[in-house]
Design a protein around this motif. Structure first.
Motif, PDB file in Angstrom:
ATOM      1  N   LEU B 276       0.755  -1.216  -0.021  1.00 57.77           N
ATOM      2  CA  LEU B 276       0.219   0.003   0.102  1.00 57.77           C
ATOM      3  C   LEU B 276       0.682   1.176  -0.010  1.00 57.77           C
ATOM      4  N   ALA B 277       2.156   1.203   0.602  1.00 54.65           N
ATOM      5  CA  ALA B 277       2.760   2.274   0.625  1.00 54.65           C
ATOM      6  C   ALA B 277       3.197   3.120  -0.740  1.00 54.65           C
ATOM      7  N   ASP B 278       3.217   2.145  -1.698  1.00 53.99           N
ATOM      8  CA  ASP B 278       3.238   2.829  -3.154  1.00 53.99           C
ATOM      9  C   ASP B 278       2.233   3.281  -3.571  1.00 53.99           C
ATOM     10  N   THR B 279       1.060   2.916  -3.314  1.00 56.77           N
ATOM     11  CA  THR B 279      -0.261   3.055  -4.096  1.00 56.77           C
ATOM     12  C   THR B 279      -1.114   4.271  -3.429  1.00 56.77           C
ATOM     13  N   VAL B 280      -1.054   4.170  -1.988  1.00 57.62           N
ATOM     14  CA  VAL B 280      -2.137   5.224  -1.295  1.00 57.62           C
ATOM     15  C   VAL B 280      -1.470   5.823  -0.298  1.00 57.62           C
ATOM     16  N   THR B 285      -2.255   4.249   7.341  1.00 55.25           N
ATOM     17  CA  THR B 285      -3.035   4.504   8.567  1.00 55.25           C
ATOM     18  C   THR B 285      -4.248   4.171   8.760  1.00 55.25           C
ATOM     19  N   VAL B 286      -4.991   4.748   8.002  1.00 57.82           N
ATOM     20  CA  VAL B 286      -6.553   4.619   7.911  1.00 57.82           C
ATOM     21  C   VAL B 286      -6.969   3.156   7.665  1.00 57.82           C
ATOM     22  N   ILE B 287      -6.233   2.772   6.489  1.00 59.05           N
ATOM     23  CA  ILE B 287      -6.632   1.433   6.190  1.00 59.05           C
ATOM     24  C   ILE B 287      -6.294   0.264   7.358  1.00 59.05           C
ATOM     25  N   MET B 288      -5.241   0.412   8.052  1.00 55.79           N
ATOM     26  CA  MET B 288      -4.725  -0.174   9.159  1.00 55.79           C
ATOM     27  C   MET B 288      -5.753  -0.194  10.405  1.00 55.79           C
ATOM     28  N   GLY B 289      -6.275   1.130  10.527  1.00 60.14           N
ATOM     29  CA  GLY B 289      -7.257   1.292  11.785  1.00 60.14           C
ATOM     30  C   GLY B 289      -8.526   0.679  11.376  1.00 60.14           C
ATOM     31  N   ALA B 290      -8.972   0.606  10.063  1.00 58.45           N
ATOM     32  CA  ALA B 290     -10.066  -0.048   9.729  1.00 58.45           C
ATOM     33  C   ALA B 290     -10.072  -1.512   9.831  1.00 58.45           C
ATOM     34  N   ILE B 291      -8.821  -2.007   9.546  1.00 51.09           N
ATOM     35  CA  ILE B 291      -8.498  -3.550   9.552  1.00 51.09           C
ATOM     36  C   ILE B 291      -8.681  -3.840  10.985  1.00 51.09           C
ATOM     37  N   PHE B 292      -8.261  -3.049  11.989  1.00 51.59           N
ATOM     38  CA  PHE B 292      -8.221  -3.238  13.358  1.00 51.59           C
ATOM     39  C   PHE B 292      -9.621  -3.459  13.840  1.00 51.59           C
ATOM     40  N   VAL B 293     -10.517  -2.255  13.332  1.00 50.73           N
ATOM     41  CA  VAL B 293     -11.921  -2.503  13.771  1.00 50.73           C
ATOM     42  C   VAL B 293     -12.551  -3.622  13.205  1.00 50.73           C
ATOM     43  N   ALA B 294     -12.436  -3.914  11.908  1.00 52.79           N
ATOM     44  CA  ALA B 294     -13.293  -5.062  11.150  1.00 52.79           C
ATOM     45  C   ALA B 294     -12.765  -6.278  12.114  1.00 52.79           C
ATOM     46  N   CYS B 295     -11.465  -6.328  12.621  1.00 54.01           N
ATOM     47  CA  CYS B 295     -10.922  -7.468  13.208  1.00 54.01           C
ATOM     48  C   CYS B 295     -11.470  -7.534  14.627  1.00 54.01           C
ATOM     49  N   VAL B 296     -11.828  -6.657  15.287  1.00 53.25           N
ATOM     50  CA  VAL B 296     -12.390  -6.643  16.562  1.00 53.25           C
ATOM     51  C   VAL B 296     -13.962  -6.807  16.643  1.00 53.25           C
ATOM     52  N   LEU B 297     -14.677  -6.512  15.557  1.00 52.86           N
ATOM     53  CA  LEU B 297     -16.007  -6.652  15.568  1.00 52.86           C
ATOM     54  C   LEU B 297     -16.317  -7.997  14.953  1.00 52.86           C
ATOM     55  N   ALA B 298     -15.887  -8.224  13.739  1.00 48.18           N
ATOM     56  CA  ALA B 298     -16.135  -9.176  13.123  1.00 48.18           C
ATOM     57  C   ALA B 298     -15.467 -10.642  13.373  1.00 48.18           C
TER      58      ALA B 298
END
Lengths: 255, 317
Positions: B276-280, B285-298
């Motif tokens: 992701l570093a090259d593309t976004v 950081t935002v994507i990592m945060g989203a993964i964290f939330v998804a992980c905890v919730l789902a």
């Protein structure tokens, strides 16, 4: 050896102005089964927590086997041979019954800090653990994860784990609580067997169990000792009867 | 249930062998530096998991051990001329000693208080690293030579370096695996499951927690020291609280309290970051945060935890 295994003098516990336990002088005679009874909120569990050092007393002293243990750490008191059970059955839910008992046995093996050894080195304890499970009729549950065992059986397992320490004194906090008739009978027999070579202090609500098992009874109300004696004496004491009005009727309890 | 547990257990050595072979062959197919990064963070996360997954203690300051070991190793190898294996050893010991200090101060607290104390101590380490001369402040320690292993094998060759990192990872992983499956590990599990009961059975739980903390910190240090040799750099990033947070994410994503989960989590996060570093750019950081939330919730059990649950369920039917 002193006649009394456990003695308290002026034992008091205050929680921010509320006196939960007040000036309790308790003497538990060696080799007896001693009951601590009283209405809800009388401070029975607080006394237990004080005796086993899970709480620090505001005043007073505790002597176990003649030694002042008032300011010792709870784990040390347990190692001295006074081991408690809990009101809610205290097991290790994700370990098997055999592993639960092994936790009790493991300390004497002296390997508990050995992080470089395989768990297989604990197999030496398996025979002993099985024998303990058999003594409380749990052999068939040896490899069952504790969380999946029926409630009454968990209490028996807790008991076996405590016995693994070979304590000279056991403190049982409501050992028959929440149990059906059949389980109660089983637990009473197990306690009677365990009491053969040790002293037991137990908090118990079921008065027929108390009458059946206990040599001596201390009645606690509002944090203080109200009466003490054997069942016949205590159950006739007018002060005790009065304290029990509205909760349980002592004279009717023993069928 | 029982037979399925043992089916999983029986499959475990096989899984380890397959992974070991993959690990041996991997540098011929995938860029070695990338693999080394995964292994370093994998060991870091495994060490962290020993504490969170098996003792139930959430340390929010593990970057301090990773980073400190990196500085110690970098300084010893670059300025004192130590060989790389001694550098790794020195880093490990330094992190262990720091872990002992952190542990002694924090271990009597649990939950959020434990996390906050470890975070505060780690921030102190961060500011020390920023201020004192020996760490190079904002620049970090640059140009750390990889040197010669035992004075013999030239590690500037990426393949040779990879096998050293792989060996270090395997040793560290084995120590953690052994600790979990040891008499000591049994008591740790007992403490995690019911601490008052463990006390009432005569165990001084604070001592057990402290030893687990020191082992965890030491191995986090091993990972940090090794990482410094790989990238020839010890920098502030490694002591930053971001890194402490990242290791929580890796462990949760991979599977808390599973042996292989942290490695899987580390591989996933490191891969995502480099992709992701090259593309976004800074959206990482935002994507990592989203993964964290998804992980905890789902999927709270994490990748490996969910797979194990699936295998068990399939076995029941």
């Amino acid at each position: 050896m002193s006649e009394f295994v456990l003695e308290t003098a002026g034992l008091t516990k205050e929680f921010k102005g509320f006196v939960a336990v007040s000036d309790v002088n308790l003497k538990v005679r060696r080799g007896t089964i001693h009951a601590l009874i009283g209405p809800n909120g009388a401070g029975k569990t607080t006394v237990f927590n004080l005796l086993t050092k899970f709480l620090t007393p505001s005043a007073g002293t505790i002597h176990f086997e003649g030694r002042d243990i008032t300011h010792e750490a709870p784990a040390l008191t347990a190692r001295r041979g006074m081991v408690r059970s809990f009101q809610i059955s205290a097991t290790f839910p994700n370990l098997t019954a055999l592993e639960n008992v092994r936790i009790g046995l493991q300390r004497r093996l002296g390997k508990h800090f050995h992080f470089w050894r395989s768990t297989k080195s604990l197999a030496a304890l398996d025979d002993q653990a099985m024998a303990l499970l058999e003594s409380v009729d749990l052999a068939q549950f040896a490899h069952t994860v504790t969380a999946e065992m029926p409630y009454g059986r968990k209490r028996a397992l807790e008991f076996a784990t405590t016995l693994a320490l070979e304590p000279s004194m056991m403190l049982l906090d409501e050992p028959t609580q929440g149990m059906g008739h059949e389980d109660i009978g089983r637990v009473v027999e197990v306690i009677r067997k365990a009491a053969a070579n040790r002293t037991i202090l137990m908090v118990e609500h079921n008065l027929s169990v108390v009458a059946d098992l206990c040599d001596r009874i201390t009645v606690l109300t509002r944090g203080s000792i109200l009466a003490e004696g054997d069942y016949a004496e205590v159950s006739k004491n007018p002060k005790v009867l009065e304290a029990y009005v509205g909760s349980e009727d002592m004279s009717d309890a023993h069928h | 249930m029982q037979s399925n547990m043992s089916a999983l257990e029986r499959a475990t050595p096989l899984i380890f062998i397959v992974l070991f072979v993959i690990g041996l062959a991997a540098p011929f197919f995938i860029y070695p530096t990338f693999l080394m990064k995964i292994l370093c963070f994998g060991l870091f996360a495994c060490a962290f998991n020993l504490l969170l997954g098996y003792v139930g203690l959430l340390s929010f300051g593990h970057a301090a051990f990773l980073g400190t070991a990196g500085y110690v190793c970098g300084w010893m190898v670059r300025d004192l001329g130590l060989t790389p294996e001694l550098g790794i050893l020195a880093g490990t010991l330094a992190a262990g000693a720091l872990g002992w200090i952190f542990g002694t101060l924090a271990i009597r607290r649990t939950g959020i208080y434990f996390a906050m104390i470890t975070l505060a101590l780690a921030q102190m380490v961060y500011f020390l690293a920023l201020q004192i001369k020996a760490t190079g402040g904002e620049d970090g320690l640059q140009g750390v030579p990889r040197g010669h292993l035992f004075g013999l094998i030239d590690l500037s060759d990426n393949i040779a370096m990879y096998y050293l990192v792989f060996a270090v990872f395997c040793i560290g992983f084995f120590i953690i695996y052994r600790t979990i499956h040891s008499p000591f590990g049994q008591i740790l599990k007992a403490i995690r499951e019911n601490e008052p009961r463990a006390i009432s059975l005569g165990y001084d739980v604070a001592k057990f927690k402290l030893l687990a903390f020191v082992i965890s910190a030491s191995l986090a240090g091993t990972a940090g020291a090794t990482k410094t040799l790989v990238f020839q750099l010890a920098s502030l990033t490694d002591v930053h609280w971001h890194t402490s947070g990242e290791v929580v994410l890796m462990t949760l994503l991979g599977g808390l309290g599973t042996v292989l989960g942290p490695l899987v989590g580390a591989a996933t996060i490191v891969s995502l970051q480099s992709e992701l570093a090259d593309t976004v750019g800074s959206w990482v950081t935002v994507i990592m945060g989203a993964i964290f939330v998804a992980c905890v919730l789902a999927f709270r059990r994490g990748i490996v935890g969910e797979i194990m649950a699936l295998v068990r369920r399939a076995g029941i039917r």
